[in-house]
Design a protein around this motif. Sequence first.
Motif, short mmCIF file in Angstrom:
data_model
loop_
_atom_site.label_atom_id
_atom_site.label_comp_id
_atom_site.label_asym_id
_atom_site.label_seq_id
_atom_site.Cartn_x
_atom_site.Cartn_y
_atom_site.Cartn_z
N LYS A 266 0.83 -1.19 0.00
CA LYS A 266 0.00 0.00 0.00
C LYS A 266 0.88 1.25 0.00
O LYS A 266 0.58 2.24 -0.68
N LEU A 267 1.97 1.20 0.76
CA LEU A 267 2.91 2.33 0.81
C LEU A 267 3.46 2.61 -0.58
O LEU A 267 3.52 3.76 -1.03
N ASN A 268 3.84 1.53 -1.27
CA ASN A 268 4.39 1.68 -2.61
C ASN A 268 3.40 2.38 -3.53
O ASN A 268 3.77 3.25 -4.31
N LYS A 269 2.13 2.00 -3.38
CA LYS A 269 1.11 2.57 -4.26
C LYS A 269 0.92 4.06 -3.98
O LYS A 269 0.88 4.88 -4.90
N SER A 270 0.82 4.41 -2.68
CA SER A 270 0.64 5.83 -2.33
C SER A 270 1.84 6.65 -2.76
O SER A 270 1.69 7.77 -3.26
N SER A 271 3.05 6.09 -2.56
CA SER A 271 4.24 6.87 -2.93
C SER A 271 4.28 7.12 -4.42
O SER A 271 4.76 8.15 -4.88
N LYS A 272 3.76 6.18 -5.17
CA LYS A 272 3.74 6.36 -6.61
C LYS A 272 2.89 7.57 -6.98
O LYS A 272 3.26 8.37 -7.85
N GLU A 273 1.75 7.70 -6.29
CA GLU A 273 0.87 8.85 -6.54
C GLU A 273 1.58 10.16 -6.23
O GLU A 273 1.53 11.13 -6.98
N ILE A 274 2.26 10.17 -5.06
CA ILE A 274 2.97 11.39 -4.66
C ILE A 274 4.06 11.72 -5.68
O ILE A 274 4.22 12.87 -6.09
N GLY A 275 4.77 10.68 -6.11
CA GLY A 275 5.83 10.86 -7.08
C GLY A 275 5.35 11.52 -8.36
O GLY A 275 6.01 12.40 -8.91
N LYS A 276 4.19 11.12 -8.82
CA LYS A 276 3.62 11.70 -10.05
C LYS A 276 3.44 13.20 -9.90
O LYS A 276 3.77 13.97 -10.80
N ASP A 277 2.87 13.59 -8.75
CA ASP A 277 2.62 15.03 -8.54
C ASP A 277 3.92 15.82 -8.53
O ASP A 277 4.01 16.90 -9.11
N ILE A 278 4.94 15.27 -7.85
CA ILE A 278 6.22 15.98 -7.77
C ILE A 278 6.80 16.15 -9.16
O ILE A 278 7.27 17.22 -9.53
N MET A 279 6.75 15.07 -9.95
CA MET A 279 7.33 15.09 -11.27
C MET A 279 6.75 16.23 -12.11
O MET A 279 7.49 16.96 -12.76
N SER A 280 5.44 16.41 -12.06
CA SER A 280 4.81 17.40 -12.95
C SER A 280 5.27 18.81 -12.65
O SER A 280 5.47 19.61 -13.57
N THR A 281 5.40 19.15 -11.35
CA THR A 281 5.67 20.56 -11.06
C THR A 281 7.15 20.88 -11.07
O THR A 281 7.54 21.96 -11.50
N MET A 282 7.98 19.93 -10.61
CA MET A 282 9.39 20.27 -10.42
C MET A 282 10.12 20.65 -11.71
O MET A 282 10.96 21.53 -11.71
N SER A 283 9.81 19.94 -12.79
CA SER A 283 10.55 20.18 -14.03
C SER A 283 10.41 21.62 -14.49
O SER A 283 11.33 22.20 -15.07
N ASN A 284 9.24 22.21 -14.23
CA ASN A 284 9.01 23.58 -14.70
C ASN A 284 9.93 24.59 -14.06
O ASN A 284 10.31 25.58 -14.68
#
Lengths: 350, 252
Positions: A266-284
């Motif tokens: 379950k941790l892996n799944k939630s972290s994946k969601e968080i990771g997606k959000d970080i990816m979108s904003t940081m690159s900008n």
Amino acid sequence: MKKIIIVMLFFVSIFFLFFVYNNDFLYSKEIMKIKNIKVMNEETLENTVGLKEKHYTKKITGIITNGKNKNKKKSLLYEETYSSVITDKYRVGDKVILSGNDIELKRDFYVALLIVIFVNSIYIVGSFKGLLSIISVVLNLIIFYIGLYLYFKGINLLFITVIEMIAFGILSLSLASGINKKTLSAIISVIISTFVMMILLLTVVKITNYKGINFNEISFLTVPLEDVILPELLIGTVGAIMDVAITMSSSISELVDKDKNISVKKLNKSSKEIGKDIMSTMSNVLFFTYLCAGLPIFVLAIRNGFSIYNYISTNFTLELSRFLIGSIGIIMTIPISTFVSIKLMKRGVK
Amino acid sequence: MKTNTILILLLFLLMIYIDKKRGIKLFLSLVFNFLILMMIFYLIALGLNPIICSLLGCFIVSYIILFYVNEKNIKTRASLKSIVIVLIILLFLIFFMTYISRIAGFGYESYEEINMFSYDVKIDYTDIAVSMILISLIGATVDSSIAISSALYEVYENNKDLSKSELFKSGMNIGKDILCTTTNTLMFAFLGDFMTLLIWFYKCDYSFLDIVNEKTFAAELIRILFSAIGCILVIPITAYITTNALIKNKKN
């Protein structure tokens, strides 16, 4: 308490600015306060594309404010253009630094002014945490300076940079979020990511040998470029790597705190969601910071008749690689810090 | 194979590894952003007013990041409003600072790079410097704004009884955490640039006072500081606007 510190900070700032404005006595070069500017000569020049521009020769007269010629009058000639690509426009009341026939504006007051605005606003919005982040910036700069010093003493810059990056990580992260499991797992992630990035960059460079990257922008360096370019690219990524590492590890520790019996799956799944959000904003963040550095020379080239395609494909490459490497660092850190945090937080639990 | 081609490929693969759908969307938005950036650059080079061009560019870019990469909803609308306000406030300060500190144009270390060009280009480089500062702060500002508005939305969803002032306060608290990490990211992004510059200064025997007054150094420092100030300023403004939007939404 906060109000008292704000008032104190305000007075310190005023004193600091007053000092910087009147620090002429610290300079060994002569400083002149401009009292009068007169146009001596005017001519119109034309470039290859047919753009016309006026050049002025101006005579400035002023009073020396430091050294043994203090209070003496002095005047000299300088050139001014409308575009001010390499010239500056001076005004009455400016302080300028004289060295031989060159004049340079005394900019320290303006830099200090903006630093003061920055420090005050970061305290007003960020309170104590804001001040801590300034302290961490200053300490990092000191480490950075020591690193450069060692480089001039003859130590390999890439080696220094990797050590520095780890030191930056340990220092900034423990200052920002205290000494605890969260920070520890972020630091471990930063160290792993640093090494992974280094190996990756070395491999890419080995395969391609910097093909297609134009180093004009840093051609002024008198040291071998191979020494400097890789460390420079690496060090630009460490801030973003730290940012991702601490965000991931604190979110995961939050999840573990809320539900002690949470499963690794379950941790892996939630972290994946968080990771997606970080990816979108940081690159900008990195995208605009890096790429807009090319604007002044782009304008110069186009106004000199270069075609846009030619220019981008040959001259925009170093900024682009900086951005790409930074973004790769960010995204690479997401799975690394997820793995490290989960391993660390769920240690001993099956 | 060219170095950047490999790097682009690598980035794309990593993005897809993290998430297929979001990764492709993000990659496309980066391509979009690149095209827009080049268009702004080109319009400026054609001789249109650089400040108006870059403001327009900032708006379009924020619009894409907020409404395409994320979604059009109460959070992103509040963020866009806050960003516009921040840009308007900062525009005056940026213009004033650039004008008085004369950081326009190139410093000595670039002369070798630009000596193949004629300098009579009939564009005031002060405006170019203002545009550069504006464009470079937009990414970081959008990033912190969206972080606050979405976190605030989560807080509100979990506890709908919070009053306006409580909601604003938690927005500011979230902001503090974002502030520290963003300052770090920005600083290190610029340190890479500084490294080459500082090595050059050292080789040319510059003293500390020489460095502080040097044009390129001052220009870079002022650019970082404005990016950071943009991030700081957007925090209370986004917190306030999002709070208002959420409370208003509840009443209807």
